[in-house]
Enzyme design. Structure first.
Site, PDB file in Angstrom:
ATOM      1  N   ASN A 152      12.170  55.086  39.963  1.00  0.00           N
ATOM      2  CA  ASN A 152      12.182  54.770  38.536  1.00  0.00           C
ATOM      3  C   ASN A 152      12.000  53.276  38.292  1.00  0.00           C
ATOM      4  O   ASN A 152      11.772  52.876  37.379  1.00  0.00           O
ATOM      5  CB  ASN A 152      13.523  55.143  37.891  1.00  0.00           C
ATOM      6  CG  ASN A 152      14.865  54.667  38.444  1.00  0.00           C
ATOM      7  OD1 ASN A 152      14.974  54.695  39.565  1.00  0.00           O
ATOM      8  ND2 ASN A 152      15.577  54.323  37.482  1.00  0.00           N
ATOM      9  N   ARG A 201      57.784  35.018  40.694  1.00  0.00           N
ATOM     10  CA  ARG A 201      57.805  36.246  41.490  1.00  0.00           C
ATOM     11  C   ARG A 201      56.613  37.115  41.835  1.00  0.00           C
ATOM     12  O   ARG A 201      56.735  38.043  42.692  1.00  0.00           O
ATOM     13  CB  ARG A 201      59.233  37.160  41.375  1.00  0.00           C
ATOM     14  CG  ARG A 201      60.413  36.530  42.055  1.00  0.00           C
ATOM     15  CD  ARG A 201      61.615  37.442  41.905  1.00  0.00           C
ATOM     16  NE  ARG A 201      62.106  37.378  40.523  1.00  0.00           N
ATOM     17  CZ  ARG A 201      62.801  38.375  39.753  1.00  0.00           C
ATOM     18  NH1 ARG A 201      62.942  39.506  40.636  1.00  0.00           N
ATOM     19  NH2 ARG A 201      63.021  38.573  38.654  1.00  0.00           N
TER      20      ARG A 201
END
Ligand code: UD1
Ligand code: CA
Length: 479
Positions: A407, A16
């Site tokens: 950076n 289910r």
């Protein structure tokens, strides 16, 4: 002390759930259901944990191997059950993996919220009898449909369990059900299991049939009845999974509120285990912590005295010191590295702190500012639309709107050092590696590629050109 061996049934399919993921690996609060069940083995200091697998066995076994750390005291075994012929058949397969001298506690891999105290009491009920009793965990449900019912005689003694599908109308009216959890001396199990038959409504070997056998053999059967249904609820569907998630979150929210934490709404609060590390969540709060609605906390989080967390924040793996204010819609994730927010700091709204963000006291991080692997000393401010990555920022630095550290050169990351009292204007690019000396100033719109000496001004942009009486283009009149 009688050694305790835990048997975890995890072979079922979970049809289910309509998922490719085996049911017992569906997540509750960030970790697989089975991880929560293994926590129970830990809490009870089990000697051994035997996991019965079937559907998705390879995946389930690999996941359990990861979940059960090397530091775990119990030894872990897997038993394959193929095909799955019922719960009795499952336990039968596991018997050879059990030592004969212990108490066996049978758990389901899809029942995550049983309290350790409940299980301890169940084991104690089994071990209290000479030679050991068969102890069943039972609960009275308003709607017992689907469960095995507990059959008692006139004197109230348990006589057996009848499965819903095999039960008569009168039996179906019994509200006391079997939880799927039992404790029994291992030595008693084997002969009962060998005698199981599958002549029932489902054509399965029912573990629950051992109850009538125990009664026949004169072995005491004890029902340990609890009132909190949540502790025995299993997961069969996405709806049930969500319901258990909410119930688990509610428990955590209430525990925090008992400690004095003020949650604006305990129904809109989530504390999740970290799915990346598999570690259980811990939210440590000081006094007078206030958390507005829809906070999602993950992993290890510390909130100091008086910390306020605004609405809709996601906060993971960070230490936030006393008096800091996290404004709404802020995202903080220290991941493995962690992150820190200093005393009295102000963060957000709409800020993002990433791994290695270390903010000192009274630091201000405003809207649409991202900080990664950077240290900001006391009183530093980056209030608008900025990026600080791999930077060391000194005290009282003012980092202008729209400025970024470049950076990454495409191959390597480099550091930017901004010393105390530097003033970076708006819309600047600081190309790392670069150092701005103490007290230096960067003019707005500059791309800085060379170090600045302390106290200097750096400006690096095109000079302004002004043309007097400039005629803007005008629209052509329509023909
Ligand atoms: C079982 C009990 C029922 C009880 C209910 C509580 C039996 C016969 N019935 O019913 O009395 O009220 O649990 O939830 O035991 N599993 C295997 N191999 C199998 C079959 C099942 O490993 O061949 C595992 C499942 O994955 C699950 C657990 O055993 O973890 C229980 O199986 P499930 O089919 O959910 O049992 P129920 O029929 O609900
Ligand atoms: Ca079944």
């Amino acid at each position: 002390m009688i050694p305790l061996d835990i048997l975890i049934m995890a072979a079922g399919k979970g049809t289910r759930m309509k998922s490719r993921i085996p049911k017992v690996l569906q997540r509750l609060a960030g970790r697989p259901l089975l991880a929560h069940v293994l926590d129970q083995a830990r809490a009870l200091q089990a000697r051994r944990a035997v996991v019965i697998t079937g559907h998705g066995a390879i995946e389930v076994e690999a996941a359990v191997d990861r979940l059960a750390g090397a530091e775990d005291a119990f030894d872990l075994k897997f038993v394959r059950q193929e095909p799955q012929l019922g719960t009795g058949h499952a336990v039968q397969q596991a018997v050879p993996a059990l030592a004969g001298d212990g108490t066996v506690l049978v758990l389901s891999g899809d029942v995550p919220l049983t309290r350790a105290d409940t299980l301890r009491a169940l084991v104690a009920a089994s071990e209290a009898e000479p030679g050991g009793a068969l102890a069943l965990l039972t609960v009275v449900l308003p709607d017992p449909t689907g469960y095995g019912r507990i059959l008692r005689n006139g004197a109230g003694a348990v006589q057996g369990i009848v499965e819903h599908k095999d039960a008569s109308e009168a039996q179906r009216a019994i509200p006391e059900v079997y939880s799927g959890i039992l404790a029994v001396p291992a030595a008693r199990l084997a002969p009962w299991l060998a005698a199981l038959r599958n002549d029932n409504a489902q054509g399965e070997y029912y573990l629950t049939d051992i109850v009538a056998m125990a009664v026949q053999d004169g072995v005491p059967v004890r029902a340990h009845r609890i009132t909190e249904a949540l502790q025995v609820e299993g997961v069969n569907s996405p709806l049930q999974l969500a319901q258990l998630e909410r119930a688990h979150q509610r428990r955590q929210a209430e525990a925090l509120m008992e400690q004095g934490v003020r949650l604006a709404d305990p129904a809109r609060f989530d504390l999740r285990d970290d799915p990346r590390s598999g570690q259980r969540a811990a939210l440590l709060c000081g006094q007078d912590v206030e958390i507005d609605i829809n906070g999602v906390f993950t992993g290890q989080v510390e909130l100091g005295d008086g910390v306020q967390v605004g609405a809709n924040c996601c906060i993971a793996n960070v230490r936030i010191a006393a008096g800091a204010v996290i404004h709404p819609y802020t995202h903080i994730d220290g991941e493995q590295l962690g992150a820190t927010v200093g005393e009295g700091a102000l963060v957000g709204p709409f800020a993002r702190l990433r791994p290695g963000a270390q903010l000192g006291r009274a630091v201000h991080i405003g809207n649409f500012v991202e900080v990664k692997n950077s240290t900001l000393a006391d009183g530093a401010k980056a209030n608008h639309l900025a990026y600080l990555g791999d930077a060391t920022v000194g005290e009282r630095v003012n980092y202008g709107a729209g400025s970024i550290t470049a950076n990454y050169d495409g191959a390597n990351k480099h550091r930017t050092v901004i010393e105390a009292d530097v003033h970076v204007g708006s819309n600047c690019v600081l190309v790392a590696p670069v150092t701005l000396g103490a007290g230096a100033t960067v003019g707005g719109g500059s791309t800085i590629t060379k170090d600045l000496a302390p106290g200097s001004l750096g400006v690096a942009r095109g000079k302004q050109l002004t043309i007097a009486h400039w005629q803007r283009p005008a629209k052509q009149p329509k023909a």
